[in-house]
Write an enzyme that holds these catalytic residues in place. Structure first.
Site, PDB file in Angstrom:
ATOM      1  N   HIS A 148      35.122-132.883  12.555  1.00 52.72           N
ATOM      2  CA  HIS A 148      35.390-131.443  12.388  1.00 52.72           C
ATOM      3  C   HIS A 148      34.165-130.620  12.807  1.00 52.72           C
ATOM      4  CE1 HIS A 148      38.210-128.538  10.069  1.00 52.72           C
ATOM      5  NE2 HIS A 148      37.631-127.915  11.081  1.00 52.72           N
ATOM      6  N   ILE A 149      33.722-130.866  14.035  1.00 57.43           N
ATOM      7  CA  ILE A 149      32.534-130.163  14.522  1.00 57.43           C
ATOM      8  C   ILE A 149      32.825-129.338  15.776  1.00 57.43           C
ATOM      9  CG2 ILE A 149      30.767-131.632  13.512  1.00 57.43           C
ATOM     10  CD1 ILE A 149      31.866-132.115  17.133  1.00 57.43           C
ATOM     11  N   GLU A 158      40.046-134.572   4.537  1.00 54.75           N
ATOM     12  CA  GLU A 158      38.687-134.664   5.059  1.00 54.75           C
ATOM     13  C   GLU A 158      37.709-135.033   3.949  1.00 54.75           C
ATOM     14  OE1 GLU A 158      37.840-131.066   7.262  1.00 54.75           O
ATOM     15  OE2 GLU A 158      39.150-131.698   8.899  1.00 54.75           O
ATOM     16  N   ASP A 179      52.977-119.163  23.049  1.00 50.79           N
ATOM     17  CA  ASP A 179      52.444-118.276  22.015  1.00 50.79           C
ATOM     18  C   ASP A 179      53.584-117.445  21.446  1.00 50.79           C
ATOM     19  OD1 ASP A 179      49.290-117.495  21.385  1.00 50.79           O
ATOM     20  OD2 ASP A 179      50.729-115.999  20.700  1.00 50.79           O
ATOM     21  N   ALA A 193      41.966-127.783  15.977  1.00 54.97           N
ATOM     22  CA  ALA A 193      42.352-126.647  15.137  1.00 54.97           C
ATOM     23  C   ALA A 193      42.347-127.031  13.664  1.00 54.97           C
ATOM     24  CB  ALA A 193      43.703-126.106  15.583  1.00 54.97           C
ATOM     25  N   ARG A 194      43.502-127.380  13.131  1.00 53.02           N
ATOM     26  CA  ARG A 194      43.645-127.765  11.725  1.00 53.02           C
ATOM     27  C   ARG A 194      44.406-129.083  11.644  1.00 53.02           C
ATOM     28  NH1 ARG A 194      40.020-124.914  10.380  1.00 53.02           N
ATOM     29  NH2 ARG A 194      40.053-123.192   8.878  1.00 53.02           N
ATOM     30  N   ASP A 200      39.638-133.777  16.012  1.00 51.87           N
ATOM     31  CA  ASP A 200      38.457-133.222  15.347  1.00 51.87           C
ATOM     32  C   ASP A 200      38.762-132.761  13.930  1.00 51.87           C
ATOM     33  OD1 ASP A 200      35.661-132.103  15.402  1.00 51.87           O
ATOM     34  OD2 ASP A 200      36.776-130.236  15.098  1.00 51.87           O
TER      35      ASP A 200
END
Length: 323
Positions: free
Chosen positions: A288-289, A269, A174, A239-240, A264
């Protein structure tokens, strides 16, 4: 507490449960209206104190120009990479989101699901069953395997707690200092900074992404980092999509450079599911759920309602992203 005027900008095709939960949380106390794109825009924004923007991409610049009375532009979602934040800021409208603490359980559960599906070779098992082949394939136990977590915020920490229960070793990265109380509660085996990225990537059996998308994290997983991963390692992305160079990832999967993936979120998309990677037995996909749960919807609605109440009371809204 006085009542304020609220305008909800919905995604028409996925209004429920998101819009329903916002209406339930906000509507009884305040004057809430659902935006109607078949009607003139200006009258609907007149006197509106709070705009609730579903997903952060329902709002347009024309709407922001019209929202001259608005005291808060509230994003119903966590990521704001697709929000025209600079323009909203230029208009002088305070802007907040519903951060990761409100979807952390859903994201962590999905990442854990991917890990288990990949370890126990779900797609190959499904194929074997339907072909009448029993006792195959051979699964892999995740006990004592290493989970790398890039982004040790709310969802990353929630994943670590769940993975530790399965006996996994946790290595995390992080950019900020993590509170000592959190570290004592979770006890990651390693916590580093972005300078330790190569080490974490190289040692992980599973690498899970929990980062915001911005200029620094765009395509942070590229061909170089993919080549550092173990040939048996799996990448998890809840995430993205644009955190990953998808062309490089898909090629790495097709070529067997890494062991598998659970995906995901996608750069485009919906994705092009005719790509050969979608036929591989060692890759699992969802549309993407990861954050699309009843709990996330209720939690985000409660966050939005709290901010609407704060505006009504003349207080500073929480979770501002425009500062």
């Amino acid at each position: 507490m006085s009542s304020v005027k609220v305008l909800f900008l919905p995604f028409r095709d996925i209004f429920s449960p998101w819009g329903d939960d916002v209406v339930a949380a906000v509507g009884d106390r305040h004057d809430l209206t659902i935006y109607d794109d078949t009607q003139p825009m200006a009258p609907q924004f007149a006197g509106v104190d709070v705009v609730i923007d579903q997903g952060g991409s329902a709002g347009t610049r024309e709407m922001m120009d019209t929202a001259t009375d608005t005291k808060l532009w509230q994003i119903l979602g966590t990521g704001f990479d697709h929000v025209d934040l600079a323009y909203i800021k230029q208009k002088g409208i305070p802007t907040s989101n519903t951060p990761g603490i409100f979807s952390r359980v859903a994201l962590a559960e999905t990442a854990m699901m991917f890990i288990l599906m990949l370890a126990h070779k779900y797609r190959a098992s499904y194929k074997s069953l339907h072909e009448g082949e029993m006792y195959n394939p051979l699964g892999i136990e995740i006990d004592r395997q290493t989970l790398g977590i890039l982004g040790f915020g709310a969802s990353g920490q929630s994943l670590a707690i769940r993975a530790k229960a399965f006996g996994m070793r946790i290595m995390a990265i992080d950019v900020r200092e993590i509170e000592q109380e959190t570290l004592e509660a979770i006890q990651p085996d390693f916590l580093g900074t972005p300078e330790d990225m190569d080490q974490v990537v190289a040692e992980s059996d599973y690498l899970s992404l929990h980062l915001h998308l911005n200029d620094q994290t765009h395509h942070i997983i590229d061909a170089r980092l993919l080549k550092l991963m173990k040939q048996t390692a799996c990448l998890i992305n809840v995430a993205r999509g644009a955190l990953v160079d998808e062309e490089a990832l898909f090629q790495a999967l097709v070529d067997g450079v890494i062991g598998g993936a659970g995906i995901d979120a996608y750069g485009q998309e919906p994705p092009d599911t005719t790509h050969p990677v979608f036929q591989l037995p060692n890759v699992v996909f969802t549309p993407h759920i990861a954050g699309v749960t009843d709990g996330t919807s209720r939690n985000r609605a409660a966050c939005v309602a709290e901010n609407v109440n704060r505006v009504a009371e003349g207080l500073e809204p929480l979770y501002r992203i425009d500062l």
